[in-house]
Design a protein around this motif. Structure first.
Motif, mmCIF file in Angstrom:
data_model
loop_
_atom_site.group_PDB
_atom_site.id
_atom_site.type_symbol
_atom_site.label_atom_id
_atom_site.label_comp_id
_atom_site.label_asym_id
_atom_site.label_seq_id
_atom_site.Cartn_x
_atom_site.Cartn_y
_atom_site.Cartn_z
ATOM 1 N N PRO A 90 0.629 -1.060 -0.257
ATOM 2 C CA PRO A 90 -0.429 0.025 -0.068
ATOM 3 C C PRO A 90 0.445 0.990 0.155
ATOM 4 O O PRO A 90 0.303 2.247 -0.803
ATOM 5 C CB PRO A 90 -1.432 0.321 1.190
ATOM 6 C CG PRO A 90 -0.254 -0.790 2.448
ATOM 7 C CD PRO A 90 0.603 -2.001 1.238
ATOM 8 N N SER A 91 2.103 1.256 0.460
ATOM 9 C CA SER A 91 2.678 2.359 0.578
ATOM 10 C C SER A 91 3.383 2.567 -1.314
ATOM 11 O O SER A 91 3.467 4.017 -1.020
ATOM 12 C CB SER A 91 3.939 2.128 1.532
ATOM 13 O OG SER A 91 4.801 1.158 1.180
ATOM 14 N N ASP A 92 3.993 1.704 -0.993
ATOM 15 C CA ASP A 92 3.995 2.009 -3.433
ATOM 16 C C ASP A 92 3.076 2.025 -4.189
ATOM 17 O O ASP A 92 3.101 2.511 -4.811
ATOM 18 C CB ASP A 92 5.501 0.393 -3.310
ATOM 19 C CG ASP A 92 6.043 0.990 -2.626
ATOM 20 O OD1 ASP A 92 6.731 1.825 -1.876
ATOM 21 O OD2 ASP A 92 6.956 -0.034 -2.339
ATOM 22 N N HIS A 93 2.258 1.357 -3.734
ATOM 23 C CA HIS A 93 0.327 1.204 -4.745
ATOM 24 C C HIS A 93 -0.328 1.569 -3.940
ATOM 25 O O HIS A 93 -1.112 0.709 -3.856
ATOM 26 C CB HIS A 93 1.012 -0.354 -5.366
ATOM 27 C CG HIS A 93 2.322 -0.496 -5.912
ATOM 28 N ND1 HIS A 93 2.855 -1.361 -4.873
ATOM 29 C CD2 HIS A 93 3.244 -0.129 -6.949
ATOM 30 C CE1 HIS A 93 4.435 -1.603 -5.143
ATOM 31 N NE2 HIS A 93 3.893 -1.131 -6.677
ATOM 32 N N PRO A 94 0.046 2.833 -3.471
ATOM 33 C CA PRO A 94 -2.025 2.928 -2.684
ATOM 34 C C PRO A 94 -3.266 3.518 -3.965
ATOM 35 O O PRO A 94 -3.900 3.390 -3.131
ATOM 36 C CB PRO A 94 -1.174 4.567 -2.008
ATOM 37 C CG PRO A 94 -0.569 5.397 -3.109
ATOM 38 C CD PRO A 94 0.891 3.967 -3.962
ATOM 39 N N GLN A 95 -2.413 3.620 -4.840
ATOM 40 C CA GLN A 95 -4.112 3.943 -6.267
ATOM 41 C C GLN A 95 -4.241 2.706 -6.880
ATOM 42 O O GLN A 95 -5.189 2.694 -8.082
ATOM 43 C CB GLN A 95 -3.807 5.383 -7.236
ATOM 44 C CG GLN A 95 -3.537 6.545 -6.444
ATOM 45 C CD GLN A 95 -4.894 6.696 -5.573
ATOM 46 O OE1 GLN A 95 -5.391 6.874 -6.145
ATOM 47 N NE2 GLN A 95 -4.057 7.210 -4.280
ATOM 48 N N LEU A 96 -3.569 1.295 -6.945
ATOM 49 C CA LEU A 96 -3.718 0.258 -7.218
ATOM 50 C C LEU A 96 -4.821 -0.210 -7.659
ATOM 51 O O LEU A 96 -5.299 -1.213 -6.366
ATOM 52 C CB LEU A 96 -2.499 -0.328 -7.198
ATOM 53 C CG LEU A 96 -2.167 -2.049 -8.468
ATOM 54 C CD1 LEU A 96 -1.508 -0.785 -9.351
ATOM 55 C CD2 LEU A 96 -1.231 -2.433 -7.589
ATOM 56 N N GLN A 97 -5.801 -0.257 -8.501
ATOM 57 C CA GLN A 97 -6.792 -1.027 -8.806
ATOM 58 C C GLN A 97 -7.598 -2.341 -9.601
ATOM 59 O O GLN A 97 -8.085 -2.982 -9.092
ATOM 60 C CB GLN A 97 -8.025 0.581 -9.345
ATOM 61 C CG GLN A 97 -8.277 1.826 -8.116
ATOM 62 C CD GLN A 97 -9.111 2.381 -8.442
ATOM 63 O OE1 GLN A 97 -9.691 1.750 -9.775
ATOM 64 N NE2 GLN A 97 -8.535 3.528 -8.945
#
Length: 321
Positions: A90-97
């Motif tokens: 989540p820290s590196d890819h907070p917007q990944l959907q």
């Protein structure tokens, strides 16, 4: 001359066999080819939202490059054989959907590989070599709605394998090797479950008892037999599903001269009618009449035979008069 031509051919072969790693980016979408090392071969703008890494030679990677704006990631047709813990964070890819890692060689997914991605909604791991799902594999994905594991080699679904996924609605497990459905194997909020083209021979009581919102269950093209499905507990469970249940293309292995259970009054007519039994060389769907199961051909003949006999008797009487 031949030496010269052979040298040219070697150069052409070498040139055609080498693909330089490169990323072509337009606006916030990047398409990369020739990638074999992650993250070394990937160089994209920090504002990239869609990243496609297709038909390359990507093997295993410890973690994926940090891209704070990334929303969609596709890793289709590579050489990946396992997903490591915390490969995506989540820290590196907070917007990944949306993540698609289909058509690879994945045989195992380590627990927490996708853990706690706050916005992940779609995950596809179709067309791989996954044989089992470990407990906690997909835990703590609060927004995950669609999960595809079709065309793998999964032979069972443990009750804790798909846990802590509160918004999961669609689960595709078609074309695997599942033989038995255990109780409470699926999250309660599922709306659609595809279990078609497996090896399912048994469904335990309570297998779908907690899936109260289910609208579509596909059990077609399995190895279901009538004897397994006509147990009161299984038939009642399937009948309690509020949506549609597809039982087509199963072997059933029954004939209309067989003895059916005495009381299946809690079973729905739709479930019963999908079971096809043999009668006189042809197949006939079962019917449910007052809690009693019978072949439709048998019930029809039972109804029409007296009428036919009366008609014959009347004809003979007229001929004799």
């Amino acid at each position: 001359m031949w030496a010269h031509l052979s040298g040219v051919l070697v150069l052409l072969v070498l040139a055609s066999g080498q693909t330089e790693a490169a990323c072509d980016c337009t606006d916030t979408t990047c398409n990369c080819t020739g990638i074999s090392r992650v993250p070394q071969d990937i160089s994209v703008p920090a504002n990239t939202t869609v990243l496609n890494l297709l038909n390359s030679n990507i093997g295993n990677f410890g973690s994926f490059p940090a891209l704070a704006q990334l929303q969609e990631l596709t890793l289709t047709s590579n050489q990946i054989d396992r997903i490591q813990p915390r490969a995506f964070t989540p820290s590196d890819h907070p917007q990944l959907q949306k993540v698609t890692i289909s058509n690879n060689r994945i045989n195992s997914i380590q627990p927490a590989a996708f853990s706690e991605l706050p916005l992940l909604q779609e995950l596809s791991l179709a067309n791989n070599n996954i044989t089992s799902l470990q407990p906690g594999t997909f835990q703590n994905l609060p927004e995950l709605r669609n999960l595809s594991l079709s065309y793998n080699k999964i032979d069972r679904v443990q009750p804790s394998a798909i846990d802590n996924v509160p918004k999961l609605q669609s689960l595709d497990l078609s074309s695997n090797q599942i033989a038995r459905i255990q109780p409470n194997a699926f999250p309660s909020g599922l709306v659609q479950v595809d279990l078609s083209s497996n090896n399912i021979t048994a469904i335990d009581a309570g297998a779908f008892g907690n899936v109260t919102l289910l609208q579509q269950l596909d059990l077609s093209s399995n190895q279901l037999r009538a004897s397994a499905l006509l147990s009161a507990s299984v038939c009642n469970d399937l009948s309690s599903i509020p949506g549609t249940v597809d039982l087509s293309d199963n072997p059933w292995g029954c004939d209309c001269s067989g003895v059916f259970p005495d009381d299946l009054s809690s079973c729905s007519a739709d479930i019963i009618s999908q079971i096809q039994c043999t009668s006189g060389g042809s197949t006939s769907p079962l019917t449910l009449q007052g809690g009693t199961v019978m072949c439709s051909a048998a019930s029809v003949s039972a109804y029409y035979t007296p009428l036919l006999l009366l008609s014959v008797a009347a004809m003979l009487k007229n001929l004799l008069m």
